[in-house]
Every structure is written in structure tokens, then in C-alpha cells.
Motif scaffolding. Structure first.
Motif, PDB file in Angstrom:
ATOM      1  N   ILE A  90       0.842  -1.207   0.000  1.00  0.00           N
ATOM      2  CA  ILE A  90       0.000   0.000   0.000  1.00  0.00           C
ATOM      3  C   ILE A  90       0.875   1.254   0.000  1.00  0.00           C
ATOM      4  CG2 ILE A  90      -1.570   1.351   1.448  1.00  0.00           C
ATOM      5  CD1 ILE A  90      -2.952  -1.308   2.175  1.00  0.00           C
ATOM      6  N   ALA A  91       1.933   1.250   0.811  1.00  0.00           N
ATOM      7  CA  ALA A  91       2.840   2.401   0.844  1.00  0.00           C
ATOM      8  C   ALA A  91       3.465   2.635  -0.531  1.00  0.00           C
ATOM      9  CB  ALA A  91       3.930   2.177   1.891  1.00  0.00           C
ATOM     10  N   THR A  97       2.906   5.998  -2.974  1.00  0.00           N
ATOM     11  CA  THR A  97       4.056   6.711  -3.544  1.00  0.00           C
ATOM     12  C   THR A  97       3.924   6.797  -5.062  1.00  0.00           C
ATOM     13  OG1 THR A  97       5.507   5.985  -1.737  1.00  0.00           O
ATOM     14  CG2 THR A  97       6.572   6.688  -3.784  1.00  0.00           C
ATOM     15  N   ASN A  98       3.575   5.684  -5.690  1.00  0.00           N
ATOM     16  CA  ASN A  98       3.403   5.670  -7.146  1.00  0.00           C
ATOM     17  C   ASN A  98       2.326   6.650  -7.598  1.00  0.00           C
ATOM     18  OD1 ASN A  98       5.377   3.751  -7.632  1.00  0.00           O
ATOM     19  ND2 ASN A  98       3.950   2.030  -7.615  1.00  0.00           N
ATOM     20  N   ILE A  99       1.221   6.694  -6.868  1.00  0.00           N
ATOM     21  CA  ILE A  99       0.135   7.606  -7.231  1.00  0.00           C
ATOM     22  C   ILE A  99       0.616   9.051  -7.173  1.00  0.00           C
ATOM     23  CG2 ILE A  99      -2.108   8.528  -6.483  1.00  0.00           C
ATOM     24  CD1 ILE A  99      -2.822   5.648  -5.575  1.00  0.00           C
ATOM     25  N   GLU A 139       2.753  11.771   2.817  1.00  0.00           N
ATOM     26  CA  GLU A 139       2.675  11.691   4.282  1.00  0.00           C
ATOM     27  C   GLU A 139       1.756  10.567   4.736  1.00  0.00           C
ATOM     28  OE1 GLU A 139       1.435  15.638   5.157  1.00  0.00           O
ATOM     29  OE2 GLU A 139       3.378  16.527   4.648  1.00  0.00           O
ATOM     30  N   GLN A 140       0.695  10.308   3.974  1.00  0.00           N
ATOM     31  CA  GLN A 140      -0.210   9.210   4.317  1.00  0.00           C
ATOM     32  C   GLN A 140       0.480   7.857   4.183  1.00  0.00           C
ATOM     33  OE1 GLN A 140      -3.286   9.129   5.553  1.00  0.00           O
ATOM     34  NE2 GLN A 140      -3.584  11.344   5.593  1.00  0.00           N
ATOM     35  N   ALA A 141       1.487   7.781   3.315  1.00  0.00           N
ATOM     36  CA  ALA A 141       2.208   6.519   3.139  1.00  0.00           C
ATOM     37  C   ALA A 141       3.134   6.205   4.307  1.00  0.00           C
ATOM     38  CB  ALA A 141       3.032   6.571   1.844  1.00  0.00           C
ATOM     39  N   GLU A 142       3.552   7.222   5.050  1.00  0.00           N
ATOM     40  CA  GLU A 142       4.570   7.041   6.086  1.00  0.00           C
ATOM     41  C   GLU A 142       4.202   5.988   7.140  1.00  0.00           C
ATOM     42  OE1 GLU A 142       7.881   8.272   6.691  1.00  0.00           O
ATOM     43  OE2 GLU A 142       7.531   8.303   4.537  1.00  0.00           O
ATOM     44  N   ALA A 160      -5.321   2.445  13.407  1.00  0.00           N
ATOM     45  CA  ALA A 160      -5.833   3.425  12.450  1.00  0.00           C
ATOM     46  C   ALA A 160      -5.509   3.068  11.009  1.00  0.00           C
ATOM     47  CB  ALA A 160      -5.251   4.802  12.767  1.00  0.00           C
ATOM     48  N   LEU A 161      -4.589   2.113  10.791  1.00  0.00           N
ATOM     49  CA  LEU A 161      -4.230   1.749   9.424  1.00  0.00           C
ATOM     50  C   LEU A 161      -5.365   0.971   8.757  1.00  0.00           C
ATOM     51  CD1 LEU A 161      -0.487   0.675   9.713  1.00  0.00           C
ATOM     52  CD2 LEU A 161      -1.447   2.927   9.237  1.00  0.00           C
ATOM     53  N   TRP A 162      -5.468   1.144   7.452  1.00  0.00           N
ATOM     54  CA  TRP A 162      -6.484   0.430   6.680  1.00  0.00           C
ATOM     55  C   TRP A 162      -6.223  -1.069   6.776  1.00  0.00           C
ATOM     56  CZ3 TRP A 162      -7.105  -2.758   2.385  1.00  0.00           C
ATOM     57  CH2 TRP A 162      -8.366  -2.744   1.775  1.00  0.00           C
ATOM     58  N   GLN A 163      -7.269  -1.841   7.059  1.00  0.00           N
ATOM     59  CA  GLN A 163      -7.120  -3.282   7.266  1.00  0.00           C
ATOM     60  C   GLN A 163      -7.503  -4.046   6.009  1.00  0.00           C
ATOM     61  OE1 GLN A 163      -5.916  -5.255   9.876  1.00  0.00           O
ATOM     62  NE2 GLN A 163      -6.157  -6.820   8.275  1.00  0.00           N
TER      63      GLN A 163
END
Length: 322
Positions: A165-166, A170-172, A220-223, A303-306
Motif C-alpha cells: 500500500i505504501a 508513492t506511485n500515485i 505523508e499518508q504513506a509514512e 488506524a491503518l487500513w485493514q
């Protein structure tokens, strides 16, 4: 495994993903072969649906042609799991690695579901929607890669999914303008409205400053997903941990570069130099060694997407049904 299949897979990753190709050299030989074969299948499926060749635009496809192509990929995937002879090299490679490493069919079909989202021209209203797409096109690839490396524990697979996902976030961020030029947008529509950017104007130069802020926000959301993935290194064999830690460092650096360049991030494709890759390879080695001495794993942040957890033995749904 035939030499021809390995050569095909090696060429595919060398052209299709220079960032991951550098890290893949660090795997133990048997793991590397399996990783390359899986990558070749993923790249092939992406290219078939998008009318590309190794990630580069070849011919435009209308929605009907793309849907038909996706249906063929679904059928071929079922045939591969059924042990039927495969003529397409990417599917012959996938069949070998999927059956030998017991890659769950649901993972393969979950990946195809990501391409189905592109075929349907899905819209992403919220960050959760973007994360769901990222799971299908990259997070589930992390699950399959981790399976190849011998990971079985759900908690470890969660960390592998987080890394995928990270990578995708980043790719997006890196490819916002390129994607917009072919009519695709993976940024949350809520974010675009807040920034005052009409989706159909996403590629226009006058929006670059606002777009840079959204790209930084996505980076920042990827961190936290990158941070979560680091915990999973301890469960992998040392060479696999080194390869994954290096890929982690390389992709994360791309995000850092996108954020640092601001409005200039799309003047040219952001990447990492050979010297930077070598430096990050060394740092990845340190990360892998440090993971050997980690006594306890921190809990994965709630809080991370499951990722979706499928019931054991459940039949894989067609990608178009997701």
C-alpha cells in the motif's frame, strides 16, 4: 523451471520496474526466481488491460476491449490454478510459482480486481477508497511476495500488505499528471474539491502548486504504512529482509523526492540514481540486520487500513464482481 521463463521474467522486471529490479538481486536464488516470475505475471496483466508493453503505452483500448481482456486474464488464471498447460510465458511462470508456493487463488483474483476498477473507471471519493484500490493493485502483491518468502502468520502478512500500500501511494503521488493525461485519477475527490482543482483539469500547469500540496499529503499518508512494514522484516529470512528493506528505502525515497520538488515534481519522472540506490541498498542491509535483534514487535496501529480477510477455503470471486 525453464531457462526461457526465467529470462522472460528477468527482462520484464528490468524494463518494467528499475526500482524493484535493483532490490530483487538481493534475494536468495530460488526466492529471486519465484519473485521474478510473480512480477512477470503482474506486469503482463497490467499491460494487457491497459494496452501497454512493459508499462509503456502501446495502443489505446476502449472499455469493451479492456473488459474482454480482463475476462481472458481471469479465465487464464483459473486455468493456471487448475494445472492446465499455459502458452503465455507470463502465465506459465505464474502457474509454476503459484502452485509451488501455494499462493492463495483469492490473492490472485483480488489483484485482478484492481484492474477491474480501472476498467470500470472507478472514482475514489475518500482516502479509504484510494487505500482500497492500493490494496488490490499493490497490497495483495505484497501478500503474494511474502508467501513466496515463507511468511504465513496473518500479522506478518498484514505488514507485507502495508508495504504494498505504501508503494502504491508513492506511485500515485509520482504519477498524478501522467495518470490524469489518460483520464485516471486516484486522489480522493474530497481532496480535489478542498484544493479547488476540477478533476478534468488535474494535468493543467496552473494547478501545479495546489497539486504539489496534495502529493505531499499523499506521501505523508504513506509514512505509517512504511513504518508498519518495517516490523515485518524480522519474520523474513535475512536475504529476503535485505531485499525488502532496500525496496522499502528506494520507494520511500521516491516519495521524499516528489515532496521535495513541489510543483516541479512532474517536470520529469522522479526516480533514484544508481549511486542513491547503492546507498539505500547499504541502509537496507543495516535495517535487515537490525531486525534480527528486535525482541518484540510493536502492535500494528489500529488506524491503518485493514486488508480484507477471506474465509479459509472460500472460492475466489471473479475480479469483475468486486
Amino acid at each position: 523451471m525453464s531457462v526461457a521463463l526465467l529470462e522472460h521474467a528477468t527482462h520484464t522486471i528490468a524494463v518494467g520496474s528499475k526500482s524493484f529490479a535493483a532490490a530483487a538481486r538481493l534475494f536468495a536464488p530460488e526466492v529471486r526466481r519465484s519473485v521474478l516470475m510473480l512480477y512477470a505475471w503482474c506486469r503482463h496483466c497490467d499491460d494487457v488491460v491497459d494496452g501497454q508493453e512493459l508499462g509503456f503505452t502501446a495502443v489505446a483500448q476502449d472499455a469493451g476491449a479492456a473488459a474482454a481482456a480482463l475476462a481472458r486474464l481471469e479465465a487464464q488464471t483459473r486455468q493456471a490454478y487448475a494445472g492446465e498447460p499455459m502458452q503465455e510465458p507470463a502465465f506459465a511462470a505464474f502457474q509454476e510459482v503459484a502452485l509451488r508456493c501455494a499462493i492463495a487463488p483469492q490473492h490472485a483474483f483480488d489483484h485482478l480486481a484492481g484492474f477491474a476498477m480501472d476498467v470500470r473507471e472507478a472514482r475514489y471519493e475518500t482516502l479509504d477508497d484510494t487505500l482500497r484500490y492500493s490494496y488490490h493493485v499493490a497490497g495483495v502483491v505484497g501478500l503474494m511476495m511474502a508467501t513466496i518468502m515463507g511468511a504465513k502468520e496473518p500479522a506478518v502478512l498484514d505488514r507485507a500488505c502495508d508495504l504494498g500500500i505504501a508503494f502504491q501511494l508513492t506511485n500515485i503521488a509520482r504519477d498524478i499528471v501522467d495518470d490524469a493525461q489518460i483520464g485516471r485519477c486516484y486522489l480522493p475527490a474530497q481532496w480535489l474539491r478542498e484544493a479547488g482543482i476540477p478533476q478534468e483539469e488535474l494535468a493543467l500547469p496552473r494547478h501545479r502548486a495546489a497539486l504539489a500540496r496534495l502529493a505531499a499529503r499523499l506521501v505523508e499518508q504513506a509514512e505509517p504504512y512504511y513504518a508498519s512494514a518495517t516490523v515485518g522484516l524480522a519474520a523474513l529470512p535475512l536475504r529476503s529482509a535485505w531485499a525488502i528493506a532496500t525496496a522499502h528505502r528506494v520507494y520511500r525515497q521516491i516519495g521524499i523526492e516528489v515532496k521535495a520538488r513541489g510543483a516541479r515534481a512532474w517536470d520529469e519522472r522522479v526516480g533514484t540514481s544508481r549511486a542513491t540506490k547503492l546507498w539505500l541498498l547499504c541502509r537496507g542491509g543495516v535495517d535487515a540486520l537490525a531486525s534480527r535483534f528486535r525482541k518484540t514487535a510493536s502492535a500494528r496501529p489500529a488506524a491503518l487500513w485493514q486488508r480484507p480477510i477471506h474465509a479459509a477455503g472460500r472460492h475466489a470471486a471473479p475480479a469483475t464482481a468486486v
